[in-house]
Enzyme design. Structure first.
Site, mmCIF file in Angstrom:
data_model
loop_
_atom_site.group_PDB
_atom_site.id
_atom_site.type_symbol
_atom_site.label_atom_id
_atom_site.label_comp_id
_atom_site.label_asym_id
_atom_site.label_seq_id
_atom_site.Cartn_x
_atom_site.Cartn_y
_atom_site.Cartn_z
ATOM 1 N N ARG A 121 0.820 -1.234 0.000
ATOM 2 C CA ARG A 121 0.000 0.000 0.000
ATOM 3 C C ARG A 121 0.842 1.269 0.000
ATOM 4 N NH1 ARG A 121 -3.562 -3.148 3.226
ATOM 5 N NH2 ARG A 121 -5.273 -3.781 1.886
ATOM 6 N N LYS A 143 3.299 11.345 -11.612
ATOM 7 C CA LYS A 143 2.414 10.467 -12.398
ATOM 8 C C LYS A 143 3.136 9.153 -12.609
ATOM 9 C CE LYS A 143 -0.492 13.444 -15.214
ATOM 10 N NZ LYS A 143 -0.818 13.845 -16.590
ATOM 11 N N GLU A 185 10.263 17.390 -25.260
ATOM 12 C CA GLU A 185 9.583 17.863 -24.036
ATOM 13 C C GLU A 185 10.101 19.250 -23.626
ATOM 14 O OE1 GLU A 185 6.961 16.406 -22.899
ATOM 15 O OE2 GLU A 185 7.134 14.291 -23.470
ATOM 16 N N LYS A 223 7.930 22.718 -15.059
ATOM 17 C CA LYS A 223 7.083 21.574 -14.671
ATOM 18 C C LYS A 223 6.733 21.650 -13.185
ATOM 19 C CE LYS A 223 5.670 17.036 -15.102
ATOM 20 N NZ LYS A 223 5.771 15.780 -15.797
ATOM 21 N N GLU A 233 -4.188 17.439 -11.824
ATOM 22 C CA GLU A 233 -4.643 17.769 -13.176
ATOM 23 C C GLU A 233 -6.133 18.096 -13.233
ATOM 24 O OE1 GLU A 233 -2.618 15.448 -16.189
ATOM 25 O OE2 GLU A 233 -4.235 15.861 -17.577
ATOM 26 N N ARG A 237 -2.695 21.859 -14.983
ATOM 27 C CA ARG A 237 -1.743 20.805 -15.349
ATOM 28 C C ARG A 237 -2.003 20.236 -16.742
ATOM 29 N NH1 ARG A 237 1.020 16.088 -11.566
ATOM 30 N NH2 ARG A 237 2.219 15.150 -13.264
ATOM 31 N N ASN A 241 -0.028 18.556 -21.302
ATOM 32 C CA ASN A 241 -0.393 17.533 -22.285
ATOM 33 C C ASN A 241 -0.350 18.044 -23.709
ATOM 34 O OD1 ASN A 241 -1.028 15.291 -20.575
ATOM 35 N ND2 ASN A 241 -2.750 16.509 -19.835
ATOM 36 N N HIS A 244 0.316 15.805 -26.633
ATOM 37 C CA HIS A 244 0.240 14.432 -26.137
ATOM 38 C C HIS A 244 -1.056 13.712 -26.507
ATOM 39 C CE1 HIS A 244 3.796 15.638 -23.997
ATOM 40 N NE2 HIS A 244 3.941 14.447 -23.439
ATOM 41 N N HIS A 248 0.259 10.545 -27.911
ATOM 42 C CA HIS A 248 0.010 9.227 -27.289
ATOM 43 C C HIS A 248 -0.745 8.314 -28.248
ATOM 44 C CE1 HIS A 248 0.428 10.540 -22.799
ATOM 45 N NE2 HIS A 248 1.576 10.166 -23.317
ATOM 46 N N HIS A 260 8.273 7.923 -27.572
ATOM 47 C CA HIS A 260 7.406 8.932 -26.968
ATOM 48 C C HIS A 260 7.744 10.327 -27.506
ATOM 49 C CE1 HIS A 260 4.835 10.653 -23.870
ATOM 50 N NE2 HIS A 260 5.801 11.533 -23.626
HETATM 51 N N1 LIG Z 1 5.192 10.314 -15.668
HETATM 52 C C1 LIG Z 1 5.216 11.330 -16.505
HETATM 53 O O1 LIG Z 1 4.836 12.459 -16.151
HETATM 54 C C2 LIG Z 1 5.725 11.131 -17.902
HETATM 55 C C3 LIG Z 1 5.978 12.234 -18.727
HETATM 56 C C4 LIG Z 1 6.521 11.996 -19.991
HETATM 57 C C5 LIG Z 1 6.789 10.706 -20.417
HETATM 58 N N2 LIG Z 1 6.526 9.669 -19.593
HETATM 59 C C6 LIG Z 1 6.809 8.288 -20.010
HETATM 60 O O2 LIG Z 1 8.222 8.156 -20.175
HETATM 61 C C7 LIG Z 1 8.458 7.051 -21.045
HETATM 62 C C8 LIG Z 1 9.558 7.406 -22.025
HETATM 63 O O3 LIG Z 1 10.725 7.662 -21.284
HETATM 64 P P1 LIG Z 1 12.167 7.671 -21.986
HETATM 65 O O4 LIG Z 1 12.077 8.400 -23.264
HETATM 66 O O5 LIG Z 1 13.120 8.118 -20.942
HETATM 67 O O6 LIG Z 1 12.361 6.151 -22.412
HETATM 68 P P2 LIG Z 1 13.104 4.890 -21.730
HETATM 69 O O7 LIG Z 1 12.954 4.921 -20.277
HETATM 70 O O8 LIG Z 1 12.611 3.711 -22.460
HETATM 71 O O9 LIG Z 1 14.646 5.125 -22.094
HETATM 72 C C9 LIG Z 1 15.019 5.095 -23.436
HETATM 73 C C10 LIG Z 1 16.203 4.133 -23.683
HETATM 74 O O10 LIG Z 1 17.392 4.751 -23.209
HETATM 75 C C11 LIG Z 1 18.110 3.855 -22.363
HETATM 76 N N3 LIG Z 1 18.830 4.698 -21.415
HETATM 77 C C12 LIG Z 1 18.318 5.373 -20.359
HETATM 78 N N4 LIG Z 1 19.252 6.154 -19.797
HETATM 79 C C13 LIG Z 1 20.395 5.959 -20.493
HETATM 80 C C14 LIG Z 1 21.685 6.512 -20.412
HETATM 81 N N5 LIG Z 1 21.985 7.475 -19.523
HETATM 82 N N6 LIG Z 1 22.633 6.092 -21.291
HETATM 83 C C15 LIG Z 1 22.311 5.166 -22.248
HETATM 84 N N7 LIG Z 1 21.092 4.637 -22.386
HETATM 85 C C16 LIG Z 1 20.125 5.029 -21.521
HETATM 86 C C17 LIG Z 1 17.058 2.946 -21.786
HETATM 87 O O11 LIG Z 1 17.597 1.720 -21.404
HETATM 88 C C18 LIG Z 1 16.083 2.814 -22.959
HETATM 89 O O12 LIG Z 1 16.526 1.792 -23.818
HETATM 90 C C19 LIG Z 1 7.146 6.731 -21.727
HETATM 91 O O13 LIG Z 1 6.616 5.560 -21.181
HETATM 92 C C20 LIG Z 1 6.258 7.913 -21.345
HETATM 93 O O14 LIG Z 1 4.895 7.570 -21.265
HETATM 94 C C21 LIG Z 1 6.008 9.854 -18.355
#
Ligand SMILES: NC(=O)c1ccc[n+]([C@@H]2O[C@H](COP(=O)([O-])OP(=O)(O)OC[C@H]3O[C@@H](n4cnc5c(N)ncnc54)[C@H](O)[C@@H]3O)[C@@H](O)[C@H]2O)c1
Length: 363
Positions: A121, A143, A185, A223, A233, A237, A241, A244, A248, A260
């Protein structure tokens, strides 16, 4: 880069502190883990090899530390992997006084945050983001979630990390494609809230990781300010988006083969077009945005063929849709988002207009 700190306060007295500085992974402040029985670093298969040991040796000076990793990539952001992680935590003896540190990109952050929010929990957690996207966006704001067959982030929680440790030196190993994902972003934040930053990014050499690092503190500040004003949101907030709703939907229609950041870049091009067609987005600023995003789009290389009707179907499932009507946050000018007469940041958009924007996007 000297350490910059930001702090976000939430209504229930929760706080999140954000530290930004080169070498941050080796100097995690002890105070976040007082009263912690053990620390679990959750990471993916790529990041754990690169930075797992460094972070664990810093944390093991504070409390007994363990590492758990899963296969890298968006496909791991699932309920199944979340359940496997929880089961590993249990096997390794994690209790209610354990803490989780999410080490990696947005996938790790969303997944580990989700697990932290439901394991026994809820246990404490911190974020240690290692992609540009995670450092400027996903690690901040609480999030969490997983993807499902019927769309992105369809199961999730709001659950704030106690701290975010941003070490920009980790970006030196990041593949260029991933860097550009984060740039999307940064541009989004500039369009919604900071004209000066937009102009600075437009002048920048988009290839240089050192130059892009300069935008991390300001993008985090934008942010932080938005989520502090509207954690759940309910209003403001939703401006985060921008790009997005379509983004998305494109990501889901491509079965997550399109990243993404790539999808959000295309999403901003389409949603900017919609804003212009509706007479909301100032023409001069619209042109500037499209010029910059066009340059960013070229950096991603070849595109998959995406079926517009599939994109529409996923957009209708977007959580901002209401009674089947798609709603989006649209810019009025660079640095300011538009509001409806009722004061909402969400503008209803017809299916026809969305399909036309996809025609423009994929022409
Ligand atoms: N929670 C939120 O507010 C929010 C906001 C935007 C996006 N997201 C989510 O984030 C995700 C995308 O995140 P992302 O683009 O970071 O993708 P990811 O986490 O898949 O990372 C991308 C790739 O880079 C590699 N990697 C990470 N750090 C590295 C480093 N320092 N050196 C070498 N390789 C590295 C990872 O292993 C992966 O293969 C999506 O699922 C999206 O929905 C969430």
């Amino acid at each position: 880069m000297a350490t910059a700190t930001l702090s976000i306060s939430f209504q229930n007295n929760a706080r999140c502190e954000i530290f930004i500085g080169e070498g941050m992974l080796s100097r995690i402040p002890r105070r976040f883990f007082s009263d912690t029985s053990s620390i679990f670093v959750i990471s993916d298969s790529v990041v754990s090899k690169l930075y797992g040991r460094k972070l664990e040796s810093s944390l093991s000076r504070i409390a007994p530390s363990h590492s758990i990793s899963f296969t890298h990539g968006e496909r791991s952001k699932s309920l199944l992997v979340a359940s496997n992680l929880a089961s590993k935590l249990s096997d390794l003896g994690a209790d209610r006084k354990s803490a989780i540190v999410a080490l990696g990109g947005g996938v790790v952050g969303d997944l580990a945050g989700f697990v932290a929010s439901i394991y026994k929990r809820g246990v404490r957690y911190c974020q240690a983001p290692t992609t540009l996207l995670a450092q400027v966006d996903s690690s901040i704001g609480g999030k969490t979630g997983v993807d499902t067959d019927w769309g992105k982030n369809q199961l999730g929680t709001f659950y704030q990390p106690e701290a975010v440790f941003i070490d920009p030196s980790t970006l030196d190993s990041l593949p260029r494609k991933e860097l550009i994902n984060g740039l999307a972003e940064i541009i989004k934040s500039a369009v919604i809230a900071d004209r000066n930053m937009f102009d600075a990014v437009s002048k920048e050499n988009l290839d240089s990781v050192q130059e892009l690092k300069r935008f991390i503190p300001n993008t985090c500040r934008i942010k932080a300010k938005v989520v502090e004003a509207d954690e759940r949101e309910r209003g403001l907030r939703s401006v985060l988006n921008y790009g997005h709703t379509v983004g998305h939907a494109i990501e889901a229609a491509s079965k997550f083969r399109m990243s993404h950041g790539y999808s959000v870049t295309l999403g901003m091009i389409a949603e900017g077009w919609i804003a212009r067609k509706m007479g909301v987005f100032l023409s001069r600023d619209y042109e500037k945005q499209q010029e910059l995003l066009g340059r960013v789009r070229k950096n991603f290389g070849s595109e998959l063929v995406i079926n517009p009707n599939k994109v529409l179907a996923f957009a209708r499932l977007d959580k901002k849709s209401s009674k089947g009507t798609i709603r989006m946050s649209l810019p009025e000018r660079i640095g300011r988002m538009s509001r409806t007469r009722e004061g909402s940041y969400m503008t209803p958009v017809s299916n026809e207009l969305l399909l036309s924007s996809l025609g423009f996007l994929f022409q």
